[in-house]
Design a protein around this motif. Structure first.
Motif, PDB file in Angstrom:
ATOM      1  N   LYS A 128       7.134  10.647  11.770  1.00 56.21           N
ATOM      2  CA  LYS A 128       6.942   9.194  11.808  1.00 56.21           C
ATOM      3  C   LYS A 128       7.910   8.481  10.880  1.00 56.21           C
ATOM      4  N   ASP A 129       8.192   9.096   9.734  1.00 55.93           N
ATOM      5  CA  ASP A 129       9.103   8.481   8.771  1.00 55.93           C
ATOM      6  C   ASP A 129      10.543   8.548   9.269  1.00 55.93           C
ATOM      7  N   ASN A 166      10.841   5.599  11.538  1.00 53.34           N
ATOM      8  CA  ASN A 166      11.039   4.367  10.747  1.00 53.34           C
ATOM      9  C   ASN A 166      12.493   4.200  10.371  1.00 53.34           C
ATOM     10  N   ARG A 195      15.322   1.353  11.463  1.00 52.70           N
ATOM     11  CA  ARG A 195      16.073   0.543  10.507  1.00 52.70           C
ATOM     12  C   ARG A 195      17.570   0.615  10.794  1.00 52.70           C
ATOM     13  N   LEU A 249       1.883   1.325  16.418  1.00 50.90           N
ATOM     14  CA  LEU A 249       2.854   2.014  15.564  1.00 50.90           C
ATOM     15  C   LEU A 249       4.134   2.199  16.370  1.00 50.90           C
ATOM     16  N   HIS A 250       5.265   1.999  15.698  1.00 50.79           N
ATOM     17  CA  HIS A 250       6.571   2.226  16.312  1.00 50.79           C
ATOM     18  C   HIS A 250       6.714   1.506  17.650  1.00 50.79           C
ATOM     19  N   ASP A 301      -8.175   0.188   7.106  1.00 44.61           N
ATOM     20  CA  ASP A 301      -7.289  -0.960   6.925  1.00 44.61           C
ATOM     21  C   ASP A 301      -6.198  -1.048   8.002  1.00 44.61           C
ATOM     22  N   GLY A 302      -6.034   0.029   8.787  1.00 45.43           N
ATOM     23  CA  GLY A 302      -4.940   0.045   9.760  1.00 45.43           C
ATOM     24  C   GLY A 302      -3.684   0.708   9.230  1.00 45.43           C
ATOM     25  N   GLN A 303      -3.789   1.328   8.041  1.00 40.13           N
ATOM     26  CA  GLN A 303      -2.653   2.081   7.513  1.00 40.13           C
ATOM     27  C   GLN A 303      -2.591   3.427   8.241  1.00 40.13           C
ATOM     28  N   THR A 304      -1.375   3.858   8.550  1.00 34.81           N
ATOM     29  CA  THR A 304      -1.192   5.106   9.271  1.00 34.81           C
ATOM     30  C   THR A 304      -1.621   6.291   8.414  1.00 34.81           C
ATOM     31  N   PRO A 306       1.149  -4.666   1.765  1.00 40.21           N
ATOM     32  CA  PRO A 306       1.798  -3.358   1.869  1.00 40.21           C
ATOM     33  C   PRO A 306       1.340  -2.594   3.116  1.00 40.21           C
ATOM     34  N   TYR A 307       2.292  -1.896   3.726  1.00 37.83           N
ATOM     35  CA  TYR A 307       2.028  -1.157   4.960  1.00 37.83           C
ATOM     36  C   TYR A 307       2.751   0.177   4.894  1.00 37.83           C
ATOM     37  N   THR A 308       2.147   1.187   5.489  1.00 45.37           N
ATOM     38  CA  THR A 308       2.719   2.538   5.406  1.00 45.37           C
ATOM     39  C   THR A 308       4.054   2.685   6.134  1.00 45.37           C
ATOM     40  N   ASP A 309       4.303   1.856   7.147  1.00 47.20           N
ATOM     41  CA  ASP A 309       5.496   2.044   7.976  1.00 47.20           C
ATOM     42  C   ASP A 309       6.293   0.747   8.150  1.00 47.20           C
ATOM     43  N   PRO A 310       6.859   0.239   7.036  1.00 49.11           N
ATOM     44  CA  PRO A 310       7.510  -1.084   7.067  1.00 49.11           C
ATOM     45  C   PRO A 310       8.938  -1.038   7.596  1.00 49.11           C
ATOM     46  N   ALA A 363      10.088  -1.575   0.282  1.00 47.12           N
ATOM     47  CA  ALA A 363       9.349  -0.388   0.733  1.00 47.12           C
ATOM     48  C   ALA A 363       8.797   0.394  -0.460  1.00 47.12           C
ATOM     49  N   LEU A 411       0.218   0.906  -2.333  1.00 47.36           N
ATOM     50  CA  LEU A 411      -0.731   1.687  -1.532  1.00 47.36           C
ATOM     51  C   LEU A 411      -1.267   2.870  -2.328  1.00 47.36           C
ATOM     52  N   VAL A 414      -4.290  -0.484  -3.100  1.00 44.28           N
ATOM     53  CA  VAL A 414      -4.414  -1.852  -2.585  1.00 44.28           C
ATOM     54  C   VAL A 414      -5.033  -1.819  -1.186  1.00 44.28           C
ATOM     55  N   HIS A 415      -5.847  -2.840  -0.885  1.00 44.55           N
ATOM     56  CA  HIS A 415      -6.455  -2.958   0.435  1.00 44.55           C
ATOM     57  C   HIS A 415      -6.049  -4.275   1.082  1.00 44.55           C
ATOM     58  N   VAL A 416      -6.175  -4.303   2.404  1.00 37.19           N
ATOM     59  CA  VAL A 416      -5.796  -5.515   3.132  1.00 37.19           C
ATOM     60  C   VAL A 416      -6.557  -6.724   2.597  1.00 37.19           C
ATOM     61  N   LEU A 451      -2.148  -4.180  10.851  1.00 38.84           N
ATOM     62  CA  LEU A 451      -3.161  -4.477   9.831  1.00 38.84           C
ATOM     63  C   LEU A 451      -4.073  -5.616  10.293  1.00 38.84           C
TER      64      LEU A 451
END
Lengths: 427, 273
Positions: free
Chosen positions: A178-179, A182, A186, A290-291, A302-305, B60-64, B72, B79, B83-85, B110
């Motif tokens: 996944k990274d 990303n 970019r 995602l992606h 929270d919707g974090q992966t 903050p988001y895991t995949d910015p 980033a 994170l 931190v939370h939404v 999010l």
């Protein structure tokens, strides 16, 4: 920039590339023109005899298509005695199905007048295929790979570099597939003028899920007629592993309109669902973005992966192609998972019974076939997509089974598999 | 549809005031949660006191995928520190109380996970002005367009140098508050030179909309702010501000560096026209 009379009629806003609710285009605006250019180019190419002829010639003289099918009766003894047939994508040039999509997208890159390709890779198979196509067609090539994956797939890193590609190890996040995506996105935003992103699976923003599926559709087209020729009937089930899901969509698609053929995808169960260390999206996840696509996604409240786990780098991905989500929710396809243990058992079993070393990814499909065969019994006919070969996985396998002299054998992994009278395996 | 200039939650009144003063607006970004939730809130309030007109509050988001290494890194650290939404609402309330409208910058999943109408309602209740959505194009935004119309929140979509004139027209038609023009093709991060691309995209955008157009991505100091203020309605600064905090030896030193840079940028947006 100075158009004399720009047409300012706003384009209608529409949700493109949907499979039911899934799919779409959740990307920065900067990429929209490139996605529209790609969409137009692939539509034109798919009806252009010159493009189709060149792709067919490459597949025949370079990829090695059509790939054969192989019936595996000694393996099948362990799968409830069902008849098991493998579609041998492992025999393609570069060792997996990935080349089908890559050659087509590389041809598209040239048609769009671009000179540089980028790609993400997990197990390294898509990266190797992209580096190969770039060498063949004289394109500059950069492959992004999670740092963890560069370590567990070191041989493929060397192969890509040997082929002239630059391999960039991505240390951020979980440092896996996944990274790498990303980082590729970019790069694409910054260099979209002369760069095409050869996305390696059936996910991402429209048109990738549809386009990549269409480039792999040849797997199912060939396999369907090969199985009919050999057995005179359609299989009861078509089984494939599902990471992003490109080999599965490739073999499933031609069978979607055959209602009696079950389509079964096998996800990575990792260390088990209850452990949380897995990549079985359909067993535990809710839809999210995602992606660039809306699909089932492993995410926290929270919707974090979430970070995923699989012994197989190619299945270690938190989301899944949106068409799979649609096939799942409509019930046309069913999804189950195989744990690392089950996949490694199936891996060894195919090696020992048939002399074929499968990729760890494909070993999940084989584990699924063992399960499904035992459920359906000896009258069943199963078609399994052997999506890749396992040469790249020897390091992992050697550690797992203790095959290196002087290294301790992990407990419970050294016994020989043997068939028992009732068609079950003791491992 | 448009929020009332004096009582609405959005940023329209800020641009009206800037127009009266004959200057561009200064929009300053920081992510919530770095160095801590409380620390980031103190830093945002300090930016308001030092002359920021609008605060862009990042979640903050895991995949910015739109962000470069500086942002980033801060997001990743935030994170890891938990931190939370929902912490974003603490920040928006504090910024609003300090006298500036807070716009939340967030990747779409999010908000989707929180629930689009619920997020809009909670954001408005916490003093929020609206959303900037870097990975949501209007084509996919039906839910958000509905929720923002109901609440009167601003919705800021992005345009880029690669956008066709037709896309510019379609995207700006769905914006409220201002239009975020990306200065060049690439991720966020301070750059020494922006070249002509920023000016060209602002001119092309202004040809299709009456809304204010702000320039973001790559602005690092007062001189650049002045240069952009000469042709844009607002200057957006992010990574250079985040760097004040990530490179500081302690929190107090970070705040001092931040106040100093925001002051320089505030002077910049006043000397551009």
């Amino acid at each position: 920039m100075a158009e004399p009379t720009p047409d300012l009629t706003p384009e209608p806003l529409e949700r493109l590339g949907r499979f039911g609710d899934f799919g779409g285009r959740f990307v920065p605006e900067a990429l929209i023109p490139a996605l529209e250019e790609l969409d137009e180019a692939r539509h034109k190419a798919m009806v252009d005899p010159e493009f189709l002829g060149e792709l067919e010639r490459l597949h025949r003289t370079y990829t090695g298509r059509p790939s054969i099918i192989t019936e595996v009766p000694r393996f099948a003894e362990h799968a409830g005695g069902a008849r098991v047939i493998l579609k041998r994508e492992d025999l393609n040039h570069t060792g997996s199905h990935k080349i089908n999509n890559v050659l087509a997208q590389a041809l598209l890159t040239k048609r769009m007048g671009k000179t540089r390709v980028i790609a993400e890779t997990g197990a390294g198979q898509h990266g190797v295929a992209t580096a190969t196509a770039a060498a063949l067609m004289g394109l500059e090539c950069v492959v992004y790979m999670g740092k963890v994956d560069t370590e567990r797939q070191a041989l493929n890193v060397a192969r890509m570099r040997m082929l002239g590609a630059e391999v960039v190890a991505v240390p951020t996040g979980s440092a896996t597939l996944k990274d790498a995506i990303n980082e590729a996105l970019r790069d694409w935003v910054a260099n979209v003028g002369h760069t095409h992103y050869i996305l390696g699976t059936v996910t991402g923003p429209h048109p990738f899920p549809e386009m990549v599926r269409d480039f792999h559709r040849i797997i199912g087209v060939e396999a369907r007629s090969q199985v009919l020729d050999l057995t005179g009937r359609l299989p009861d089930a078509v089984i494939a592993c599902v990471g992003g899901g490109s080999n599965a969509m490739g073999i499933f698609h031609r069978f979607i309109d055959d209602p009696d053929v079950r389509l079964i995808g096998v996800e990575a169960g990792g260390e088990g669902i209850e452990s949380g260390r897995h990549a079985a999206r359909f067993a535990s996840a809710d839809p999210g973005v995602l992606h660039g696509t809306f699909s089932y996604l492993m995410q926290d409240d929270d919707g974090q992966t979430l970070e995923t786990h699989s012994v197989s780098a190619g299945l270690d991905y938190p989301s899944v192609g949106p068409e799979h989500s649609h096939l799942r929710d409509t019930g046309r396809a069913e999804y189950r998972y195989a744990t690392d243990d089950k996949a490694m058992e199936a891996f060894r079993l195919l090696c020992r019974t048939e002399g074929i070393i499968p990729a760890l990814e494909s070993s999940h499909a084989l584990a699924g076939a063992i399960e499904v065969g035992r459920e359906l019994g000896p009258d069943a006919l199963l078609l399994v997509n052997l999506s890749g070969r396992g040469d790249k996985d020897m390091h992992t396998a050697a550690e797992w089974f203790g095959l290196i002299d002087g290294e301790a054998v992990p407990e419970g992994r050294a016994e020989e598999p043997r068939a028992t009278g009732d068609g079950r395996t003791q491992l | 549809m448009t929020a009332d200039v004096t009582t609405g939650p959005g940023v329209e009144s800020v641009f009206a005031r800037c127009r009266e003063e004959g200057r561009a607006a200064l929009v300053c970004y920081l992510p919530v949660g770095f160095p801590s939730v409380e620390g980031s809130v103190r830093a945002m309030v300090a930016m308001v006191e030092a002359g920021a007109d609008i605060i862009e509050v990042g979640i903050p988001y895991t995949d910015p995928v739109m962000d470069g290494p500086t942002v980033a890194y801060a997001a990743d650290q935030a994170l890891k520190r938990g931190v939370h939404v929902r912490d974003v609402f603490t920040a928006t309330q504090a910024v609003r109380d300090a006298g500036a409208p807070p716009l939340v910058m967030t990747y779409w999943n999010l908000v989707l996970r929180y629930g689009v109408p619920t997020f809009a309602r909670d954001l408005k209740a916490a003093g929020g002005a609206g959303l900037i959505t870097p990975d949501l194009i209007p084509d996919e935004a039906a839910d958000w367009i509905g929720a923002s119309d109901e609440t009167g929140l601003d919705r800021v979509f992005l345009v880029a140098p690669s956008s066709t004139d037709q896309r510019l027209a379609a995207v700006t038609r769905q914006c409220r508050g201002f239009v975020y023009a990306v200065s060049h093709m690439g991720v966020t991060g301070a750059r020494e030179s922006l070249g002509d691309a920023a000016k060209v995209i602002v001119e092309r955008t202004k040809a299709v909309t009456e809304l204010p157009v702000c320039v973001g991505v790559g602005v690092s100091g007062g001189a650049q702010a002045a240069e952009i203020a000469a042709y844009a309605d607002g200057v957006i600064v992010g990574s250079a501000l985040v760097r004040c905090l990530t490179e500081a030896t302690d929190e107090e030193a970070g705040l001092t560096a931040l106040r100093s840079l925001v002051g320089e940028l505030a002077d910049g947006v006043r000397s551009g026209s």
